[in-house]
Motif scaffolding. Structure first.
Motif, PDB file in Angstrom:
ATOM      1  N   ARG A  96      -7.071  -9.388  -4.270  1.00 49.89           N
ATOM      2  CA  ARG A  96      -7.669  -8.246  -3.196  1.00 49.89           C
ATOM      3  C   ARG A  96      -8.524  -7.832  -3.591  1.00 49.89           C
ATOM      4  NH1 ARG A  96      -3.153  -9.028   0.104  1.00 49.89           N
ATOM      5  NH2 ARG A  96      -1.165  -9.489  -1.127  1.00 49.89           N
ATOM      6  N   GLY A  97      -9.427  -7.323  -2.426  1.00 49.72           N
ATOM      7  CA  GLY A  97     -10.617  -6.495  -2.622  1.00 49.72           C
ATOM      8  C   GLY A  97     -10.351  -5.006  -2.584  1.00 49.72           C
ATOM      9  N   ALA A  98     -11.236  -4.237  -2.527  1.00 47.37           N
ATOM     10  CA  ALA A  98     -11.096  -2.631  -2.620  1.00 47.37           C
ATOM     11  C   ALA A  98     -10.717  -2.438  -1.092  1.00 47.37           C
ATOM     12  CB  ALA A  98     -12.251  -1.972  -3.049  1.00 47.37           C
ATOM     13  N   ARG A  99     -11.375  -3.356  -0.135  1.00 46.12           N
ATOM     14  CA  ARG A  99     -11.088  -2.570   1.310  1.00 46.12           C
ATOM     15  C   ARG A  99      -9.903  -3.084   1.728  1.00 46.12           C
ATOM     16  NH1 ARG A  99     -15.443  -5.289   1.871  1.00 46.12           N
ATOM     17  NH2 ARG A  99     -14.771  -6.511   3.641  1.00 46.12           N
ATOM     18  N   GLN A 100      -8.859  -2.235   1.978  1.00 48.12           N
ATOM     19  CA  GLN A 100      -7.650  -2.655   2.596  1.00 48.12           C
ATOM     20  C   GLN A 100      -7.060  -1.558   3.148  1.00 48.12           C
ATOM     21  OE1 GLN A 100      -5.752  -5.718   1.535  1.00 48.12           O
ATOM     22  NE2 GLN A 100      -7.465  -6.384   0.276  1.00 48.12           N
ATOM     23  N   VAL A 101      -7.434  -1.836   4.387  1.00 50.64           N
ATOM     24  CA  VAL A 101      -7.570  -0.566   5.522  1.00 50.64           C
ATOM     25  C   VAL A 101      -6.760  -1.017   6.876  1.00 50.64           C
ATOM     26  CG1 VAL A 101      -8.557   1.330   6.941  1.00 50.64           C
ATOM     27  CG2 VAL A 101      -9.703   0.698   4.686  1.00 50.64           C
ATOM     28  N   GLY A 102      -5.778  -0.290   6.915  1.00 47.45           N
ATOM     29  CA  GLY A 102      -5.046  -0.612   8.465  1.00 47.45           C
ATOM     30  C   GLY A 102      -4.660   0.595   9.318  1.00 47.45           C
TER      31      GLY A 102
END
Length: 526
Positions: A96-102
């Motif tokens: 998983r990359g750093a961008r994990q936004v929901g």
């Protein structure tokens, strides 16, 4: 506290002085080990370093970083024969990359707790769209076709920790096929509570053959909030930015191995171990599954070397990988070293979370040796009682990396985990973080690893062997695996009502996937 420690040391000395005749740890050796493990512990600092690396999915760059870190730790403590031993490869890497936004952005803003299955695509940047309830029939699908393109399709069923149930009927399969053509942004699944579990598989996938459907699993409260707003007619809009990274395979995989060499019985071995790989839900650090087991293994090595004790047998420290995919690292080790198994006198495996080592499950003929091995820990930690569970024969299950040794007859033990921690809260979830670890329990666990490992590596006697178990895969198992073709050969372990979690099905599916890859390779070569 000082009085408690003095009393504990007196009890330890009294036990050691009354030990059976022959070669046993001396009172001075036991005192050194307890003083280093209990009173000068580094276990939480070591766990912090590991958690700062992050979660360690098998086949990911993060796991390789952690393995190199572990090699450095073992070398720093003066262990010998420190190495990364290859056990195989995986066809494709994932992280998983750093961008994990929901979040929900309309009719109001609200953050969403979520995950995606491993080895599945993210969003390829920030995307937004309306949330719509998934059609349950072909007629419903036809009525809403114009609304599906770019929408987040909210699926009706909650997922287990193993993912969503596969379509079974012809109508369900047809509906799935038509939805796949409709251009939705992603499918949204809910969970049964506040936990979002990490799961997934590289099976039937490669860097060039990646799935295209994005699946997002959101916590129950957030899922219910989305559904309510759809039902109220508010046309909620969701926004996600999910950076899932893929790495071209095959990618070599390793176990980390280090040794404290023995003296006159150096060809015989006591293994102290835990698995270094973990799952990786956004937010997880792989702390309690199994950063704790890995850390107490590293700390046990530090305790033994700092105490400058000399075991008669070699103590071998191993940090496995591929455990979560079917005990792949430990199975491969047993196969590769099958000619040496009669020299392995014991395997001590910690993989049950942050609770303390409360004893072992053993057969009656092993009782006296193990009780003597545990006695110094019991004396040093009187508030953390330990006991043996005596059984006629060990469990046939494959819950962790002790199992392949146990099946081969080696006295191999999954340490009983006792204490106040709620393992189900962190197991494969976003809550598996450093803050969930309980310091006093890990201090006891690492010290016990060192004391029991040293005892078994020093005494004249060897533990009686377990009965060898025939682990041949049956035709029925293979047929079932081929029929299911997914990660759902067994039910959600959370619903097993006391039955052990088992990685046997993972391994069967892995063997089938390897066979498929081999056949494909032969086809390419023609």
């Amino acid at each position: 506290m000082k009085h408690a420690k003095i009393g504990g040391m007196l009890a330890i000395s009294a036990f050691a002085a009354s030990a059976l005749a022959g070669n046993t740890p001396t009172p001075a050796e036991i005192s050194k080990l307890v003083a280093e493990g209990r009173d000068n512990s580094r276990v939480m600092a070591t766990l912090r370093e590991l958690c700062d690396i992050g979660p360690r999915l098998t086949g990911s760059p993060n796991l390789l970083r952690a393995q190199k870190w572990a090699v450095g730790q073992f070398k720093k403590y003066g262990l010998e024969n420190v190495r990364m031993e290859e056990w195989g490869d995986v066809p494709v890497g994932f992280e998983r990359g750093a961008r994990q936004v929901g979040r929900m952005v309309s009719p109001f803003e609200y953050p969403i707790t979520f995950t995606t299955p491993c080895w599945m695509p993210g969003t390829n940047g920030r995307i937004s769209g309306e949330a719509v309830l998934a059609p349950k029939t072909m007629a419903e699908l036809e009525a809403m076709r114009g609304r599906l393109k770019g929408a987040f399709l909210v699926m009706p069923q909650a997922v287990s920790m193993r993912g969503a149930a596969a379509a079974t009927t012809d109508e369900q399969k047809q509906l799935e096929a038509e939805i796949a053509k409709s251009g939705i942004a992603a499918k949204i699944f809910g969970t049964r509570d506040d936990r979002v579990h990490s799961y997934g598989s590289w099976r039937d996938k490669s860097f060039d053959k990646r799935p295209t459907e994005t699946q997002i699993v959101v916590a129950k409260d957030d899922y219910d909030r989305i559904v309510r707003n759809v039902e109220y007619g508010r046309k909620p809009v969701l926004e996600f930015d999910i950076d899932n990274k893929w790495f071209k395979g095959p990618i070599k995989q390793y176990n980390v191995i280090a040794e404290l060499p023995g003296t006159d019985l150096k060809d015989e071995v006591v293994i102290v171990c835990g698995h270094l790989d973990s799952w990786n839900s956004p937010g997880s650090q792989g702390a309690c599954d199994n950063g704790t087991g890995s850390t107490v293994t590293v700390e046990a090595a530090r305790i033994l070397t700092q105490a400058k004790v000399k075991p008669r047998r070699t103590i071998r420290f191993i940090l496995w990988s591929g455990e979560e995919q079917g005990l792949l690292g430990s199975r491969a080790y047993v196969e590769k070293h099958k000619g040496e198994l009669d020299k392995i006198v014991a395997v001590l495996n910690d993989d049950g979370g942050t609770n303390y080592q409360g004893g072992y499950v053993a057969t009656a003929n092993q009782k006296d040796i193990l009780e003597a091995a545990m006695a110094p820990t019991i004396a040093a930690f009187p508030d953390l009682p330990m006991k043996l569970d005596i059984v006629e024969r060990p469990s046939p299950g494959g819950s962790s990396d002790h199992a392949p040794f146990q099946w081969a007859g080696v006295p191999a033990y999954f340490t009983k985990e006792v204490g106040r921690a709620n393992y189900g809260k962190v197991w494969h979830t976003q809550y598996d973080r450093y803050e969930a670890a309980i310091p006093e329990y890990l201090v006891q666990s690492a010290t016990n690893h060192a004391l029991v490992g040293f005892h078994l590596a020093t005494i004249d006697e060897k533990l009686p062997r377990f009965p060898v178990q025939n682990r041949a895969t049956t035709r029925a198992q293979l047929n079932h695996a081929l029929a299911v073709g997914a990660d759902r050969m067994y039910e959600d372990p959370a619903l097993h009502l006391g039955h052990d979690h088992d990685h046997e099905d993972d391994y069967i599916l892995e063997m089938i996937d390897r066979l498929k890859r081999f056949v494909q390779l032969l086809g390419i070569g023609r």
